[in-house]
Scaffold this motif. Structure first.
Motif, PDB file in Angstrom:
ATOM      1  N   GLY A  35       0.700  -1.393   0.155  1.00 23.30           N
ATOM      2  CA  GLY A  35       0.062  -0.075  -0.022  1.00 23.30           C
ATOM      3  C   GLY A  35       0.823   1.347   0.004  1.00 23.30           C
ATOM      4  N   ASN A  36       0.733   2.208   0.993  1.00 24.50           N
ATOM      5  CA  ASN A  36       1.391   3.448   0.908  1.00 24.50           C
ATOM      6  C   ASN A  36       2.804   3.191   1.835  1.00 24.50           C
ATOM      7  OD1 ASN A  36       0.632   3.254   3.819  1.00 24.50           O
ATOM      8  ND2 ASN A  36      -0.918   4.989   3.274  1.00 24.50           N
ATOM      9  N   GLY A  37       3.114   2.218   2.073  1.00 23.73           N
ATOM     10  CA  GLY A  37       4.396   1.839   2.713  1.00 23.73           C
ATOM     11  C   GLY A  37       4.318   2.119   4.458  1.00 23.73           C
ATOM     12  N   VAL A  38       3.390   2.130   4.885  1.00 24.47           N
ATOM     13  CA  VAL A  38       3.431   2.338   6.228  1.00 24.47           C
ATOM     14  C   VAL A  38       4.032   1.356   7.117  1.00 24.47           C
ATOM     15  CG1 VAL A  38       2.006   2.519   8.660  1.00 24.47           C
ATOM     16  CG2 VAL A  38       1.434   3.734   6.303  1.00 24.47           C
ATOM     17  N   VAL A  39       3.987   0.156   7.030  1.00 23.15           N
ATOM     18  CA  VAL A  39       4.601  -1.313   7.594  1.00 23.15           C
ATOM     19  C   VAL A  39       6.167  -1.200   7.428  1.00 23.15           C
ATOM     20  CG1 VAL A  39       4.467  -3.611   8.199  1.00 23.15           C
ATOM     21  CG2 VAL A  39       2.360  -2.317   8.015  1.00 23.15           C
ATOM     22  N   LEU A  40       6.184  -1.089   5.910  1.00 25.65           N
ATOM     23  CA  LEU A  40       7.475  -1.192   5.262  1.00 25.65           C
ATOM     24  C   LEU A  40       8.666  -0.212   5.903  1.00 25.65           C
ATOM     25  CD1 LEU A  40       8.696  -3.341   3.463  1.00 25.65           C
ATOM     26  CD2 LEU A  40       8.521  -1.452   1.453  1.00 25.65           C
ATOM     27  N   SER A  41       7.999   1.053   6.031  1.00 28.15           N
ATOM     28  CA  SER A  41       8.790   2.041   6.537  1.00 28.15           C
ATOM     29  C   SER A  41       8.990   1.981   7.930  1.00 28.15           C
ATOM     30  CB  SER A  41       8.172   3.550   6.433  1.00 28.15           C
ATOM     31  OG  SER A  41       6.987   3.745   7.164  1.00 28.15           O
ATOM     32  N   GLU A  42       8.033   1.482   8.886  1.00 30.69           N
ATOM     33  CA  GLU A  42       8.312   1.032  10.400  1.00 30.69           C
ATOM     34  C   GLU A  42       9.538   0.003  10.355  1.00 30.69           C
ATOM     35  OE1 GLU A  42       8.183   1.246  14.337  1.00 30.69           O
ATOM     36  OE2 GLU A  42       7.397   2.738  12.871  1.00 30.69           O
ATOM     37  N   LEU A  43       9.364  -1.059   9.493  1.00 25.74           N
ATOM     38  CA  LEU A  43      10.416  -2.081   9.731  1.00 25.74           C
ATOM     39  C   LEU A  43      11.880  -1.463   9.145  1.00 25.74           C
ATOM     40  CD1 LEU A  43       8.543  -4.888   7.870  1.00 25.74           C
ATOM     41  CD2 LEU A  43       9.087  -4.868  10.240  1.00 25.74           C
ATOM     42  N   GLY A  44      11.857  -0.605   8.099  1.00 22.99           N
ATOM     43  CA  GLY A  44      13.028   0.166   7.873  1.00 22.99           C
ATOM     44  C   GLY A  44      13.633   0.732   8.842  1.00 22.99           C
ATOM     45  N   ARG A  45      12.976   1.444   9.874  1.00 23.87           N
ATOM     46  CA  ARG A  45      13.584   2.137  10.959  1.00 23.87           C
ATOM     47  C   ARG A  45      13.890   1.200  11.974  1.00 23.87           C
ATOM     48  NH1 ARG A  45       9.429   5.716   9.617  1.00 23.87           N
ATOM     49  NH2 ARG A  45       7.748   4.950  10.512  1.00 23.87           N
ATOM     50  N   ASN A  46      13.246  -0.022  12.049  1.00 24.04           N
ATOM     51  CA  ASN A  46      13.586  -1.077  13.186  1.00 24.04           C
ATOM     52  C   ASN A  46      14.638  -2.029  12.637  1.00 24.04           C
ATOM     53  OD1 ASN A  46      12.049  -0.176  15.318  1.00 24.04           O
ATOM     54  ND2 ASN A  46      10.156  -0.890  14.065  1.00 24.04           N
ATOM     55  N   PHE A  47      14.952  -1.958  11.252  1.00 23.79           N
ATOM     56  CA  PHE A  47      15.918  -3.253  10.879  1.00 23.79           C
ATOM     57  C   PHE A  47      16.688  -2.387   9.672  1.00 23.79           C
ATOM     58  CE2 PHE A  47      12.326  -5.588  12.355  1.00 23.79           C
ATOM     59  CZ  PHE A  47      12.798  -6.311  13.142  1.00 23.79           C
ATOM     60  N   PRO A  48      17.529  -1.468  10.023  1.00 23.52           N
ATOM     61  CA  PRO A  48      18.205  -0.670   9.215  1.00 23.52           C
ATOM     62  C   PRO A  48      19.103  -1.452   8.161  1.00 23.52           C
ATOM     63  CG  PRO A  48      19.164  -0.284  11.157  1.00 23.52           C
ATOM     64  CD  PRO A  48      17.947  -1.156  11.591  1.00 23.52           C
ATOM     65  N   GLY A  49      19.605  -2.675   8.514  1.00 27.02           N
ATOM     66  CA  GLY A  49      20.632  -3.473   7.526  1.00 27.02           C
ATOM     67  C   GLY A  49      19.768  -4.163   6.601  1.00 27.02           C
ATOM     68  N   ILE A  50      18.387  -4.343   6.568  1.00 23.17           N
ATOM     69  CA  ILE A  50      17.611  -5.113   5.566  1.00 23.17           C
ATOM     70  C   ILE A  50      17.217  -4.101   4.516  1.00 23.17           C
ATOM     71  CG2 ILE A  50      15.258  -6.376   5.221  1.00 23.17           C
ATOM     72  CD1 ILE A  50      15.491  -7.517   8.154  1.00 23.17           C
ATOM     73  N   ARG A  51      17.479  -4.775   3.298  1.00 23.54           N
ATOM     74  CA  ARG A  51      17.070  -4.047   2.003  1.00 23.54           C
ATOM     75  C   ARG A  51      15.698  -4.270   1.803  1.00 23.54           C
ATOM     76  NH1 ARG A  51      16.848  -6.335  -3.446  1.00 23.54           N
ATOM     77  NH2 ARG A  51      17.993  -7.978  -2.444  1.00 23.54           N
ATOM     78  N   LEU A  52      14.939  -3.368   1.612  1.00 21.27           N
ATOM     79  CA  LEU A  52      13.344  -3.469   1.531  1.00 21.27           C
ATOM     80  C   LEU A  52      12.704  -3.397   0.231  1.00 21.27           C
ATOM     81  CD1 LEU A  52      12.529  -1.099   4.574  1.00 21.27           C
ATOM     82  CD2 LEU A  52      12.547  -3.751   4.627  1.00 21.27           C
ATOM     83  N   SER A  53      11.891  -4.126  -0.106  1.00 23.59           N
ATOM     84  CA  SER A  53      10.936  -3.960  -1.391  1.00 23.59           C
ATOM     85  C   SER A  53       9.557  -4.283  -0.974  1.00 23.59           C
ATOM     86  CB  SER A  53      11.477  -5.300  -2.536  1.00 23.59           C
ATOM     87  OG  SER A  53      12.733  -5.066  -2.605  1.00 23.59           O
ATOM     88  N   GLY A  54       8.833  -3.495  -1.656  1.00 24.85           N
ATOM     89  CA  GLY A  54       7.483  -3.490  -1.393  1.00 24.85           C
ATOM     90  C   GLY A  54       6.464  -3.823  -2.986  1.00 24.85           C
ATOM     91  N   ALA A  55       5.422  -4.544  -2.910  1.00 26.08           N
ATOM     92  CA  ALA A  55       4.911  -4.669  -3.817  1.00 26.08           C
ATOM     93  C   ALA A  55       3.075  -4.358  -3.556  1.00 26.08           C
ATOM     94  CB  ALA A  55       4.965  -6.152  -4.553  1.00 26.08           C
ATOM     95  N   ASP A  56       2.524  -3.823  -4.710  1.00 23.03           N
ATOM     96  CA  ASP A  56       1.276  -3.646  -4.517  1.00 23.03           C
ATOM     97  C   ASP A  56       0.595  -3.604  -6.069  1.00 23.03           C
ATOM     98  OD1 ASP A  56      -0.626  -2.555  -1.925  1.00 23.03           O
ATOM     99  OD2 ASP A  56      -1.518  -2.156  -3.875  1.00 23.03           O
ATOM    100  N   ALA A  57      -0.715  -3.963  -6.087  1.00 23.84           N
ATOM    101  CA  ALA A  57      -1.381  -4.158  -7.096  1.00 23.84           C
ATOM    102  C   ALA A  57      -1.840  -2.605  -7.824  1.00 23.84           C
ATOM    103  CB  ALA A  57      -2.570  -5.091  -7.162  1.00 23.84           C
ATOM    104  N   PHE A  58      -1.874  -1.797  -6.903  1.00 22.01           N
ATOM    105  CA  PHE A  58      -2.201  -0.319  -7.126  1.00 22.01           C
ATOM    106  C   PHE A  58      -1.274   0.680  -7.167  1.00 22.01           C
ATOM    107  CE2 PHE A  58      -5.741  -2.731  -5.174  1.00 22.01           C
ATOM    108  CZ  PHE A  58      -6.486  -2.706  -6.032  1.00 22.01           C
TER     109      PHE A  58
END
Length: 121
Positions: free
Chosen positions: A27-50
């Protein structure tokens, strides 16, 4: 916030060696951004249909790789240490296929983290 803490705790406990993560239905990245703050060493990718939500996600987490895709046809194989779907599966008609696709996108030794709503409403 409570759900994000539970997701973070599950990742910390079960996937502490993960180097990358794909969130299905970001979606708009709310969960992914929080995970990025808590896990700065993980490369993040996100997918959505919209695309609309992905535009917001790109602003919220500019370092993440974002993809428009159908969750029943994930194009990655053995790519991610973690694949997550947070309150998404209940919106997908073929949830079993989506789970198989998520599993296929995981590296050997990786895994899936999923949440579903607690209440039917």
């Amino acid at each position: 916030m409570g759900r994000n803490k539970i997701i973070g705790d599950a990742i910390r406990e079960s996937f502490y060696n993960a180097r990358n993560m794909l969130e299905i239905g970001c979606g708009n990245g709310v969960v992914l951004s929080e995970l990025g703050r808590n896990f700065p060493g993980i490369r993040l990718s996100g997918a959505d249909a919209f695309l609309h939500g992905l535009a917001y996600a790109a602003k919220r987490i500019p370092d993440a790789e974002l993809y428009q895709m159908d969750a029943t046809n994930i194009p990655f194989r053995e790519e991610f240490g973690i694949v997550g779907a947070f309150d998404v599966l209940e919106h997908i008609d073929d949830d079993k296929r989506t789970l198989r696709q998520m599993f296929s996108a995981c590296k050997p030794g990786g895994g899936i983290v999923v949440t579903v709503p607690q209440h039917p409403f």
